[in-house]
Design a protein around this motif. Structure first.
Motif, PDB file in Angstrom:
ATOM      1  N   TYR A   7       0.876  -1.173   0.000  1.00  0.00           N
ATOM      2  CA  TYR A   7       0.000   0.000   0.000  1.00  0.00           C
ATOM      3  C   TYR A   7       0.910   1.220   0.000  1.00  0.00           C
ATOM      4  CZ  TYR A   7      -3.758  -3.210   0.999  1.00  0.00           C
ATOM      5  OH  TYR A   7      -4.662  -4.231   0.909  1.00  0.00           O
ATOM      6  N   ALA A   8       0.759   2.073  -1.017  1.00  0.00           N
ATOM      7  CA  ALA A   8       1.688   3.177  -1.234  1.00  0.00           C
ATOM      8  C   ALA A   8       0.975   4.520  -1.149  1.00  0.00           C
ATOM      9  CB  ALA A   8       2.352   3.014  -2.596  1.00  0.00           C
ATOM     10  N   PHE A   9       1.538   5.435  -0.376  1.00  0.00           N
ATOM     11  CA  PHE A   9       0.983   6.771  -0.168  1.00  0.00           C
ATOM     12  C   PHE A   9       1.792   7.766  -0.997  1.00  0.00           C
ATOM     13  CE2 PHE A   9      -0.153   4.129   3.319  1.00  0.00           C
ATOM     14  CZ  PHE A   9      -1.392   4.555   3.752  1.00  0.00           C
ATOM     15  N   ALA A  10       1.214   8.269  -2.090  1.00  0.00           N
ATOM     16  CA  ALA A  10       1.929   9.142  -3.024  1.00  0.00           C
ATOM     17  C   ALA A  10       2.364  10.457  -2.393  1.00  0.00           C
ATOM     18  CB  ALA A  10       1.065   9.419  -4.255  1.00  0.00           C
ATOM     19  N   SER A  11       1.572  11.010  -1.495  1.00  0.00           N
ATOM     20  CA  SER A  11       1.893  12.322  -0.931  1.00  0.00           C
ATOM     21  C   SER A  11       3.091  12.295   0.011  1.00  0.00           C
ATOM     22  CB  SER A  11       0.683  12.912  -0.204  1.00  0.00           C
ATOM     23  OG  SER A  11       0.299  12.064   0.851  1.00  0.00           O
ATOM     24  N   THR A  12       3.348  11.158   0.640  1.00  0.00           N
ATOM     25  CA  THR A  12       4.436  11.072   1.616  1.00  0.00           C
ATOM     26  C   THR A  12       5.565  10.137   1.206  1.00  0.00           C
ATOM     27  OG1 THR A  12       3.386   9.258   2.815  1.00  0.00           O
ATOM     28  CG2 THR A  12       2.855  11.522   3.526  1.00  0.00           C
ATOM     29  N   GLY A  13       5.277   9.177   0.341  1.00  0.00           N
ATOM     30  CA  GLY A  13       6.278   8.181  -0.027  1.00  0.00           C
ATOM     31  C   GLY A  13       6.298   6.985   0.912  1.00  0.00           C
ATOM     32  N   LEU A  14       5.354   6.913   1.846  1.00  0.00           N
ATOM     33  CA  LEU A  14       5.269   5.792   2.774  1.00  0.00           C
ATOM     34  C   LEU A  14       4.708   4.566   2.046  1.00  0.00           C
ATOM     35  CD1 LEU A  14       5.453   4.836   5.782  1.00  0.00           C
ATOM     36  CD2 LEU A  14       3.014   5.338   5.900  1.00  0.00           C
TER      37      LEU A  14
END
Length: 195
Positions: free
Chosen positions: A134-141
């Motif tokens: 699961y990838a969070f584009a805004s943070t890079g997490l």
């Protein structure tokens, strides 16, 4: 669809004294008493100058469906490691049968578009499991379908273990540079192979 992200960071006194904040929020009177989790502006921590990471994403974000492109690009504009995040998606989405999806919200109805505003789900098509990452584009997490172990610690020293949540998704990494990108891809491959 158009998204605008703005974030103010600082103590209430610093925010009250900021000329940039006053220009951006002319209708707000009084002092700042509470800082919510809502993103409202991006400023450099050492000055009142607006900070522009300069990320203008040309072309499509790899693996993301057309319905989610604008939303993901808007999030990437505020990620200081946007290129590394895009590289992660490009490599992981190129593996056999990998799909990059938005999510279905609780009130989702058949025929409605998926929601790309929170995170992206990388899933091996045909797998009985959920996403392998699961990838969070805004943070890079990036959160992986892995349990923390000594092997994972050696493979990705920048990864960290979660102590709450689903037992199968206990490994996170923040992609911030080429080294963390390399580690994230190693973890993603491990999670992909396990699904």
């Amino acid at each position: 669809m158009k998204l605008t992200y703005v974030c103010f960071e600082g103590t209430p006194e610093e925010l009250d004294a900021s000329a940039t904040v006053r220009r951006m929020l002319p209708s707000v009177l009084g002092t700042v008493e509470d800082v919510s989790g809502t993103v409202l502006a991006v400023t450099h921590p050492d000055s009142d100058e607006d900070m522009d990471f300069g990320w203008h994403i040309e072309g499509d974000v790899p693996g993301v469906a057309a319905e989610g492109q604008d939303t993901v690009k808007a999030q990437l504009a505020f990620n200081p490691a946007a290129q590394q995040f895009i590289d992660f998606l490009a490599k992981a989405a190129a593996w056999d049968n990998v799909g990059v999806h938005g999510i279905k919200r609780k009130a989702w109805q058949v025929g409605e578009p998926l929601d790309y505003s929170s995170y992206l789900r990388l899933r091996r098509e045909g797998s009985q499991y959920g996403g392998f990452a699961y990838a969070f584009a805004s943070t890079g997490l990036i959160n992986f379908r892995l349990r923390h172990s000594d092997e994972i610690e050696k493979l990705a020293p920048q990864a960290y273990s979660l102590t709450t949540g689903n037992l199968n998704y206990r490994v996170n990494i923040l992609v911030r540079n080429d080294e963390t990108l390399k580690q994230a891809l190693s973890l993603a491959k491990l999670a992909y192979d396990a699904t």
